[in-house]
Design a protein around this motif. Structure first.
Motif, PDB file in Angstrom:
ATOM      1  N   UNK A 172     -49.650 130.917  65.845  1.00 54.69           N
ATOM      2  CA  UNK A 172     -48.467 130.483  65.093  1.00 54.69           C
ATOM      3  C   UNK A 172     -47.243 130.321  65.996  1.00 54.69           C
ATOM      4  N   UNK A 173     -47.139 131.143  67.029  1.00 54.36           N
ATOM      5  CA  UNK A 173     -45.985 131.029  67.928  1.00 54.36           C
ATOM      6  C   UNK A 173     -45.999 129.674  68.642  1.00 54.36           C
ATOM      7  N   UNK A 175     -47.381 127.049  67.623  1.00 58.53           N
ATOM      8  CA  UNK A 175     -47.087 126.050  66.601  1.00 58.53           C
ATOM      9  C   UNK A 175     -45.578 125.935  66.410  1.00 58.53           C
ATOM     10  N   UNK A 176     -44.913 127.073  66.434  1.00 55.40           N
ATOM     11  CA  UNK A 176     -43.461 127.089  66.272  1.00 55.40           C
ATOM     12  C   UNK A 176     -42.737 126.475  67.462  1.00 55.40           C
ATOM     13  N   UNK A 177     -43.276 126.714  68.657  1.00 56.50           N
ATOM     14  CA  UNK A 177     -42.664 126.103  69.841  1.00 56.50           C
ATOM     15  C   UNK A 177     -42.769 124.582  69.739  1.00 56.50           C
ATOM     16  N   UNK A 179     -43.041 122.952  66.970  1.00 53.57           N
ATOM     17  CA  UNK A 179     -42.116 122.595  65.900  1.00 53.57           C
ATOM     18  C   UNK A 179     -40.709 122.410  66.482  1.00 53.57           C
ATOM     19  N   UNK A 180     -40.345 123.301  67.410  1.00 52.22           N
ATOM     20  CA  UNK A 180     -39.025 123.220  68.027  1.00 52.22           C
ATOM     21  C   UNK A 180     -38.838 121.914  68.791  1.00 52.22           C
ATOM     22  N   UNK A 183     -38.366 119.222  66.257  1.00 51.28           N
ATOM     23  CA  UNK A 183     -37.081 119.401  65.574  1.00 51.28           C
ATOM     24  C   UNK A 183     -35.943 118.885  66.443  1.00 51.28           C
ATOM     25  N   UNK A 184     -36.061 119.178  67.749  1.00 51.78           N
ATOM     26  CA  UNK A 184     -34.991 118.773  68.657  1.00 51.78           C
ATOM     27  C   UNK A 184     -35.186 117.339  69.152  1.00 51.78           C
ATOM     28  N   UNK A 203     -54.570 133.444  61.387  1.00 50.36           N
ATOM     29  CA  UNK A 203     -53.482 132.781  62.103  1.00 50.36           C
ATOM     30  C   UNK A 203     -53.914 131.411  62.630  1.00 50.36           C
ATOM     31  N   UNK A 206     -54.129 129.012  59.521  1.00 52.12           N
ATOM     32  CA  UNK A 206     -52.797 128.752  59.000  1.00 52.12           C
ATOM     33  C   UNK A 206     -52.040 127.801  59.930  1.00 52.12           C
ATOM     34  N   UNK A 210     -50.665 123.881  59.253  1.00 51.63           N
ATOM     35  CA  UNK A 210     -49.243 123.506  59.343  1.00 51.63           C
ATOM     36  C   UNK A 210     -49.042 122.410  60.390  1.00 51.63           C
ATOM     37  N   UNK A 213     -50.154 119.168  58.965  1.00 47.34           N
ATOM     38  CA  UNK A 213     -49.311 118.863  57.818  1.00 47.34           C
ATOM     39  C   UNK A 213     -47.963 118.317  58.277  1.00 47.34           C
ATOM     40  N   UNK A 214     -47.409 118.968  59.311  1.00 46.01           N
ATOM     41  CA  UNK A 214     -46.069 118.580  59.770  1.00 46.01           C
ATOM     42  C   UNK A 214     -46.100 117.791  61.071  1.00 46.01           C
TER      43      UNK A 214
END
Lengths: 372, 327, 438
Positions: A172-173, A175-177, A179-180, A183-184, A203, A206, A210, A213-214
Motif C-alpha cells: 500500500x505504501x 501504491x501511495x507513492x 498516487x503522489x 497527484x502532483x 494488502x 487491496x 486501488x 481503479x485509480x
C-alpha cells in the motif's frame, strides 16, 4: 492485458504432497530437474539475443552491480557470524538479477520501495555500499543513521523509500507513492518489490485494486523465490501462478525469468513505459531462487541440497558472465578487473562501517516527531 | 463568534485547509459523492473535485497505507475512517508505517497525515461499532492523538492536525457531531496540539475528562457546586502529547482527582494520567486518584445495558464526593 | 544476589538515623517495597522500604541504635545465600561521608516536590486501594499510620505528630482536613525555623477559654536528642519519678485553725497541697511546662488539674490560677468541680489544658504510689496518706504526721535536678506553711 512467457508447466507434486505433514516427513525437490535443464538452455539462448540490444556500458554496469551485491552479501554473512551485524539479516544471494535488472530500467528520480530483504535493492538504487554496511553494523554513518538496521534501509536522496518489515506492508505504501506522483502530475514511477508470500496478504489485493481503479504508476514486482520463509509455494498458495492474479484487478501482468537480468530489465521497461505514459500499473511475477536461508538463522531443512545446487547451475551471475564472455563483450581480464573493483568496494564498506561511530546516545530520543 | 455544530465546525476546518494547501487531499469511504457518512465532508466534492476528495473502496488497510505512502512524497492526506472501529483493520499501516517511518529512516521521511473519523460510544450499535480505542494509538511514540469536545476545539485542533508534520489520529465523538457551540470567526483560527484546556475552574477537586466525558464532567461539576464542592474540569484535548503540566498544577491546587473516560479502564488513558500524577504530584494528593471509566465489557446493544456501560454524571459526582471524603 | 540495606537518607538534612523499630525480624520474608523498619530522623519517624526481595537475613543494628547514612544495617538475601563476605565488610568499613546513601526519595529533583516535604510522604503511603476493606485492614495492621500523602507533608511541615491524630478518612486515613483541624485547635506549635532563632518569644494566648497564657521556646538540639532518645526507651512520654516524705504536722495545724475560723466552708489538706503546688510551680517555671514537637511550652499561670474518681473512671477538673487564689476559694472550687464531675456536668474547658496535676489517694489509705502523666502536662504529683510515724528529731524519737509524695516527670521537659528542686520547695512550704505568705 498482456501476458508473456507463462510457466510452461504448473508447479509439481502439489497433489502428491498434500499438506504440511508430508513436507515435514520427507523433504523432496519441488522442481523437476529435466525441466530445469531445458529451461536453462533456452534461457541462455534468449539472453544472448538480448545482449545484442544493450550497450556495453550498461551491460558492464549490470554485471558490476550483480557481483557487488553478491560479494556484499557474502561479506554480510561473514560479519554476521563475527557478531558485527545483529538482529535479522536476510541475504539476497541468488536473486541479484531481479533488483539489478529492474532498477536499471528506471530513472534516478523514480521510486523504489521493498521488503526487508533489501540490501541489493538499496545498492542497485544508488545507496552507497558504505552506508548500507554501516547501517547493518548499527552505526551513525548508516543510511538510516543506525536506527533502522538490515530491514529498514532508507535513502531519501536517491528515492529509496525503504525496506519494510511486515510482509506486504510496503505494497500500500508503494501504491501511495505512485498516487503522489500522479497527484502532483509528475512522470515518476514506483517499483514496489515484495516476495510471493506477500501475495497472500490482504494488502496486496487491496493495493492492486486501488492501483487499477485509480490508474496509478506503480510496477508491482513479485520476486517469487518459491519459499515464504520455510514454506514452499505449493504449501501456501492455492493458485500458484502469481501473474494470473492480476486478472482479478484487470492489471497488465507478466511472468519473467528472474535468473536473466536482461529479461527482468526488459519486462520492467515495458511496465515503466505504461506507467509513465498512461499512469497504468503492472504486476510482474519474477521467478527467482534464494541460495541462502531465509535469514542467517534459517536451518534450511525444508529443501534439499540437490535442489539448491540445481538452481545454482542457473546462477544469474554465472549465466550473465558466460553470455558476455561468449558474445565477446568482455574477456577474462575485464572480469578480473571487475572482481577486483568489487572486492575493494566491499572491503571499503566494511572498513567504513567498522570506523563509523556508534549513534550518540541522545539519538535515542530524536526523530520521533518531526517538530522536535 | 458563530454558533454551529461540531459537524459544521469540522467541515469548515476541512474546507479551509483544502483551500489553503494544494497538497491536502481527503480520502475515505463515502466522503465524496455520498457527502460523508456523518455529513462531515458535505459539499467538499463539489467544491474541490474528485482529485482532492476521493471515495475509496472498503479497503481500510489499503487506503490507510496509500495515504502514508503519499505522505512520504510530500502530500498531506486526510484519511477518514467511516468510524474508528474500522481503523482496526488499518493498524499495521498506522502503527508500523506511519508512527515509525521517521524514526527508522533516521529522520528522512516525515509523515504529515491525519487519520480522522468518529469514535467512542455510538447509539445502540453493539460491540463492534461502539468503542473508544484512543489508548491504542496513544501508546505509540510517533503518533499524536487528538479528541475534541467542543465545536471550537474541533475546528482549531483539526486545522492544526492537518498542518502538523506528524501522523495525527483525530477522533471525533460520534454522539457529539450535533453538539452546538460558539466558534471563533477569525480566518486562521487554530488551537495548538498538546495544550489542555481548563473548561471550568475550581478548588476542591479536579476532574480530567476528554471527548464525550467533558460535558458529563461539567454537569457533574454543576451538581457538586450545589453540594458545596468546587470542581476544576480539565480537558487535555490532545491525548498524545499529553499536557501533563496543566493537570499537575491543578492537582497541586485541589489535591484530589477524578478521571472520567468512556473507554475501558484497563491500560487506558486514565491509567496513564493517574500514573503521571502519582509520579509527579504524590505529595499533593489527599486521596487516591479515582477513575470513572466505561464498563470493562464489550458494548451491549440493549439500551439499558448500554447506558450502564457509559459513565454517567451521577458516577462522576459520586467519585468526586469519595475523593473529597464526603461520603 | 543479596541486597544490602543501608541507613537511607530520608530527609535533606539527615546525617544519621536511629532505628526506631524493625517491622521485620531476621528470617522474615521481605518483598521489594515492603516496609522494613521505622527510622527516626532529625525530622520524623519514617518507614524504610525494602529495596530488594528475599529473606531478612541479618539485622546489624538494634532498635534504638543509630547509624550514619549509608551504613549497612541489614542484609536481605536468599535463605541459603552466603552473606559472610558482606557482613565482614560491614564490620570493617564505615561509610565515608561521601558514600552515596540509598535513594529513599525520587531522584528527579525537578519534578519532585521540595524534598523536606517529601520526607513526610513516606511515613505511610496511602494505598490507593481499589478495595475499601483492604484499606481498612491495613489501617489496623500493627498500628500502621494511614495518611494521605498531602496530609503527611502538611503534618511534617507543621510539626504535628501524626500519631496524635485520628483520621477521618476511610479506614481511619488521616487526610488534609484532619491536619487543618489540628492546626486550628492547637495553637501554632511549630516554630518556623526563622522564628525559632529569635530570642524573645511573645506570649501566646491559649485557645481554651480561661487557660493559661504561655510562651514557646525552641528546643535546643540537646533537649531534642534527650527527648527523642527517652521516648524510644519508654513509651511516648519518658517518665521518671521523685519521691519525698513530708512532715505534715504544721500543715495539719494550719488547716485546723482555718477550719475553726470558718466552720461553714472547710478546706481539706488536699486544697492546701494544691495551693502549695501552684506556688511552687511559680518558683519553678521549668516544671510548669509541656513538651511540644519542636518547642518547650512554659505556662504563665499554674492551672492545677485535680484527679477526681468518678463512677467508671477518672476526670481531672482544673483549678485555674491556683497560685493567685486563696485556699478557701480553691476548696470551694474543687468541691463544686468534683460535684459536677460526678454528675458529668463539666464543660470541656473545665478539664482541658491544665499545667500540672495532683492525684491524691490518701483517703484510700494508700501510702505511696506513682501516677501517670496527663499529656501534655510535664508532671503529676501522687499524694499518699498522712500517717503518724516515729521519727528522730534532735536525737529523740518523736511521732510526726508523715506524707509521701511522688512526682512523675516528663523527662523530655524536666530533668532530675529540676524536679528535685521543685519538690524541695513544695516540701519546705508544706512543712512551714508560713512560707506561703513569705
Amino acid at each position: 492485458m498482456s501476458k508473456q512467457a507463462a510457466p510452461t508447466k504448473s508447479r509439481v507434486k502439489a497433489e502428491e504432497q498434500p499438506g504440511a505433514a508430508a513436507a515435514v516427513e520427507e523433504v523432496t525437490d519441488h522442481i523437476d530437474p529435466a525441466q530445469l535443464d531445458e529451461e536453462h538452455a533456452k534461457q541462455k539462448e534468449e539472453q544472448k539475443n538480448r545482449i545484442e540490444a544493450v550497450d556495453r556500458e550498461t551491460l558492464l554496469k549490470l554485471l558490476y552491480q550483480m557481483i557487488l551485491i553478491r560479494r556484499f552479501e557474502e561479506k554480510c554473512a561473514e560479519s554476521y557470524s563475527l557478531g558485527k551485524i545483529g538482529g535479522f539479516c536476510h541475504l539476497y544471494i541468488g536473486q541479484e538479477a531481479v533488483a539489478v535488472g529492474a532498477i536499471s530500467a528506471i530513472r534516478q528520480d523514480d521510486y523504489v520501495i521493498t521488503s526487508y530483504r533489501e540490501h541489493g535493492h538499496a545498492i542497485a538504487k544508488g545507496v552507497s555500499a558504505d552506508e548500507v554496511m554501516a547501517e547493518l553494523y548499527g552505526k551513525s554513518g548508516g543510511c538510516s543513521s543506525g536506527k533502522g538496521g538490515s530491514m529498514h534501509l532508507f535513502d531519501a536522496d536517491v528515492n529509496f523509500m525503504g525496506g519494510h518489515g511486515i510482509v506486504g506492508g510496503q505494497i500500500p505504501l508503494g501504491t501511495g507513492i505512485a498516487f503522489g506522483s500522479k497527484y502532483k502530475g509528475t512522470d515518476q514511477v514506483t517499483l514496489c518489490f515484495f516476495g510471493e508470500a506477500a501475495v497472500n496478504q490482504g494488502a496486496f489485493h487491496e493495493s492492486l485494486n486501488m492501483a487499477q481503479l485509480w490508474k496509478l504508476p506503480c510496477i508491482y514486482i513479485c520476486e517469487n523465490n518459491q519459499y515464504g520463509m520455510g514454506t514452499s509455494l505449493d504449501r501456501a498458495m492455492s493458485l500458484q501462478d502469481v501473474s494470473q492474479k492480476a486478472c482479478a484487478y484487470e492489471l497488465s501482468s507478466e511472468f519473467v525469468d528472474g535468473m536473466d537480468v536482461l529479461a527482468v530489465r526488459e519486462a520492467v521497461q515495458r511496465g515503466v513505459e505504461r506507467a509513465r505514459k498512461d499512469y497504468l500499473p503492472t504486476l510482474l511475477e519474477i521467478r527467482t531462487y534464494r541460495f541462502m536461508g531465509h535469514s542467517m538463522s534459517d536451518p534450511g531443512n525444508y529443501r534439499t541440497r540437490a535442489e539448491i545446487e540445481k538452481y545454482q547451475q542457473r546462477d544469474p551471475i554465472k549465466l550473465f558472465t558466460a553470455s558476455l564472455l561468449e558474445n565477446g563483450v568482455i574477456d577474462q581480464a575485464a572480469l578480473d578487473e571487475i572482481e577486483g573493483r568489487v572486492r575493494e568496494e566491499v572491503e571499503h564498506s566494511a572498513r567504513f562501517a567498522d570506523e563509523s561511530p556508534l549513534p550518540d546516545p541522545k539519538e535515542l530520543y530524536t526523530h520521533i516527531y518531526a517538530d522536535e | 463568534m458563530a454558533m454551529m455544530t461540531m459537524r459544521e465546525a469540522l467541515n469548515q476546518a476541512l474546507r479551509e485547509e483544502l483551500e489553503r494547501d494544494e497538497n491536502v487531499f481527503l480520502m475515505g469511504e463515502e466522503v465524496a459523492a455520498y457527502q460523508g457518512a456523518y455529513k462531515v465532508t458535505k459539499g467538499l466534492l463539489d467544491e474541490f473535485g474528485d482529485k482532492r476528495v476521493i471515495d475509496t473502496p472498503i479497503t481500510e488497510l489499503g487506503f490507510a497505507g496509500l495515504g502514508v505512502g503519499a505522505a512520504m512524497v510530500g502530500l498531506r492526506p486526510i484519511i477518514e475512517f467511516m468510524t474508528f472501529n474500522f481503523s482496526i483493520l488499518a493498524t499495521d499501516q498506522i502503527i508500523n508505517s506511519a508512527a515509525k517511518m521517521l524514526y527508522m529512516s533516521g529522520g528522512q521521511f516525515k509523515i504529515p497525515i491525519v487519520f480522522r473519523g468518529p469514535g467512542g460510544s455510538a447509539y445502540q450499535v453493539s460491540s463492534q461499532h461502539s468503542q473508544a480505542i484512543e489508548s491504542w494509538y496513544a501508546y505509540f511514540p510517533g503518533l499524536k492523538v487528538v479528541m475534541p469536545s467542543t465545536p471550537a476545539d474541533a475546528k482549531g485542533l483539526l486545522k492544526s492536525a492537518i498542518r502538523d508534520d506528524n501522523p495525527v489520529v483525530f477522533i471525533e465523538q460520534e454522539r457529539m457531531y450535533g453538539n452546538k457551540g460558539e466558534v471563533p470567526d477569525e480566518a486562521d483560527f487554530t488551537i495548538p496540539l498538546g495544550v489542555a484546556d481548563v473548561k471550568r475552574e475550581g478548588k476542591d477537586a479536579t476532574i480530567v475528562a476528554r471527548s464525550l466525558m467533558v460535558p458529563v464532567a461539567l454537569k457533574a461539576a454543576e451538581e457538586l457546586e450545589k453540594q458545596g464542592v468546587s470542581c476544576e474540569v480539565i480537558d487535555p484535548r490532545t491525548i498524545r502529547p499529553l499536557d501533563v503540566e496543566t493537570i499537575i498544577s491543578s492537582v497541586k491546587k485541589t489535591n484530589r482527582v477524578v478521571i472520567a473516560e468512556e473507554s475501558h479502564p484497563f491500560c487506558g488513558v486514565a491509567a496513564e494520567i493517574s500514573a503521571e500524577i502519582n509520579e509527579r504530584a504524590f505529595d499533593y494528593l489527599d486521596a487516591p486518584v479515582r477513575r470513572v471509566s466505561g464498563a470493562d465489557v464489550p458494548m451491549p446493544y440493549a439500551k439499558n445495558l448500554e447506558d450502564l456501560a457509559i459513565p454517567s454524571v451521577e458516577q462522576v459526582v459520586k467519585a468526586v464526593r469519595e475523593v473529597a471524603y464526603l461520603d | 544476589m543479596a541486597t544490602q540495606v543501608v541507613m537511607p537518607k530520608l530527609s535533606p538534612t539527615m546525617e544519621e538515623g536511629q532505628l526506631s523499630r524493625w517491622l521485620k525480624q531476621e528470617g522474615d520474608k521481605v518483598a521489594m517495597g515492603e516496609p522494613l523498619a521505622e527510622i527516626d530522623t532529625d525530622k520524623a519517624t519514617m518507614e524504610m522500604q525494602a529495596l530488594g526481595s528475599g529473606v531478612l537475613r541479618k539485622i546489624l543494628i538494634q532498635e534504638g541504635e543509630s547509624a550514619p547514612l549509608g551504613q549497612l544495617i541489614a542484609v536481605i538475601g536468599e535463605p541459603d545465600e552466603d552473606i559472610s563476605a558482606l557482613l565482614s565488610q560491614a564490620g570493617s568499613a564505615q561509610p565515608s561521608a561521601e558514600s552515596k546513601p540509598a535513594p529513599a526519595q525520587t531522584e528527579e529533583a525537578e519534578t519532585a516536590p521540595p524534598s523536606d516535604n517529601g520526607a513526610g510522604a513516606t511515613v505511610a503511603a496511602a494505598q490507593p486501594a481499589e478495595d475499601k476493606s483492604q484499606a481498612e485492614d491495613k489501617s489496623q495492621d500493627g498500628g500502621r499510620l494511614v495518611v494521605s500523602p498531602l496530609a503527611a507533608r502538611m503534618a511534617a511541615d507543621a510539626g504535628i505528630n501524626l500519631r496524635s491524630l485520628r483520621g477521618s478518612g476511610p479506614g481511619g486515613r488521616i487526610v488534609k482536613r484532619d491536619i487543618e483541624e489540628a492546626l486550628k485547635s492547637a495553637p501554632q506549635p511549630a516554630a518556623r525555623p526563622a522564628e525559632a532563632r529569635s530570642p524573645q518569644q511573645p506570649t501566646q494566648l491559649p485557645e481554651i477559654q480561661g487557660a493559661s497564657a504561655y510562651r514557646d521556646e525552641p528546643m535546643s538540639e540537646m533537649r531534642r536528642v534527650i527527648a527523642r532518645r527517652l521516648v524510644t526507651s519508654i513509651g511516648p512520654i519518658p517518665h521518671f519519678f521523685l519521691t519525698t516524705e513530708i512532715e505534715m504536722d504544721r500543715a495539719a495545724e494550719a488547716r485546723r485553725q482555718i477550719n475553726e475560723a470558718n466552720p461553714d466552708s472547710k478546706i481539706s489538706l488536699n486544697d492546701l497541697i494544691i495551693k502549695v503546688a501552684a506556688l511552687s510551680l511559680l518558683q519553678h517555671p521549668q516544671v510548669n511546662a509541656s513538651f511540644q514537637e519542636k518547642a518547650i511550652r512554659y505556662y504563665e499561670s499554674a492551672d492545677i488539674g485535680v484527679a477526681v474518681a468518678i463512677e467508671d473512671g477518672l476526670i481531672t477538673p482544673i483549678v485555674r490560677n491556683a497560685d493567685k487564689k486563696g485556699v478557701r476559694q480553691i476548696a470551694s472550687e474543687v468541691r463544686e468541680l468534683a460535684e459536677r464531675a460526678r454528675n458529668r456536668k463539666l464543660r470541656p474547658e473545665e478539664y482541658t489544658g491544665a499545667t500540672f496535676s495532683v492525684s491524691n489517694l490518701g483517703m484510700f489509705g494508700i501510702d505511696e504510689f506513682t501516677a501517670v502523666i496527663n499529656p501534655p502536662e510535664a508532671a503529676i504529683l501522687a499524694v499518699g496518706a498522712m500517717t503518724p510515724k516515729p521519727v528522730v528529731r534532735d536525737g529523740e524519737i518523736v511521732v510526726r504526721q508523715l506524707m509521701r509524695v511522688t512526682m512523675s516527670c516528663d523527662h523530655r521537659v524536666i530533668d532530675g535536678a529540676t524536679g528535685a528542686r521543685f519538690l524541695q520547695t513544695f516540701k519546705q512550704m508544706l512543712e512551714n506553711p508560713l512560707l506561703m505568705i513569705a
